[in-house]
Design a protein around this motif. Sequence first.
Motif: not given
Length: 240
Positions: A36, A188-189, A191-193, A211, A230, A232, A237, A239
């Motif tokens: 990210f 961000r979601g 990226y997290e996936s 990040k 970071n 929050e 957020v 998904e």
Amino acid sequence: METLIRLCDVCKVYNPGENEVRALDHVNLNIDVGEFVAIVGHSGSGKSTLMNMLGCLDTPTSGDYELHGREVLKLTDNELSEIRNEEIGFIFQGFNLIANLNAVDNVELPLIYRGIGKKERRKLAGEALEKVGLGARMNHKPSEMSGGQQQRVAIARAIASGPPVILADEPTGNLDSKSSREILGILRGLYESGRTVILITHDDDIARQVKRVIRIEDGKIEADYQNEENEEDEGDVQEA
């Protein structure tokens, strides 16, 4: 980590000669799969030229660019078009929605170019709009939505086909602070996936929520660092 992007001694020169402009000046950069990243710079810094390079919208004057191990300068126009259509989801500051189409039809457009059938297109577009929180507004046209909602449609369009890379050019530039937080939450979601998200911005507040930060000035990489903490996102957020 697997390397996604490798730029080696990349230059982009306009008007070669006495009045030449070095939009990119011997840039060396690696970005790994699943990062990210924010590329930060003021107007005229070279960040937009770098974005065009990363998105295979432009090619270097000199130097090497490898995307997933493929040398971009050796690819044909058709191969570059396939990369842009299948591997990279583009999000732009200006949304670029078609005014007379509703949300789901706007999201379907890139899927048509990929040759996906009508039934599957509608399913993918609907799922993408659900992911960005617009399941109830699929039949609304851009003029019937806020700026933040229009940007969500643009994000849904970018992710509908499941591209592994998201390239976002000033995605919060035209939005209020609340909408900006929501859009950053969605990114961000993504990226997290597991997607690689590259965010182009001039805003230090935005960069602090990513990040890794790469700062560019006068066509050169001036800094490249990880954010230790970071901020929050207070918004939801989503998904993906």
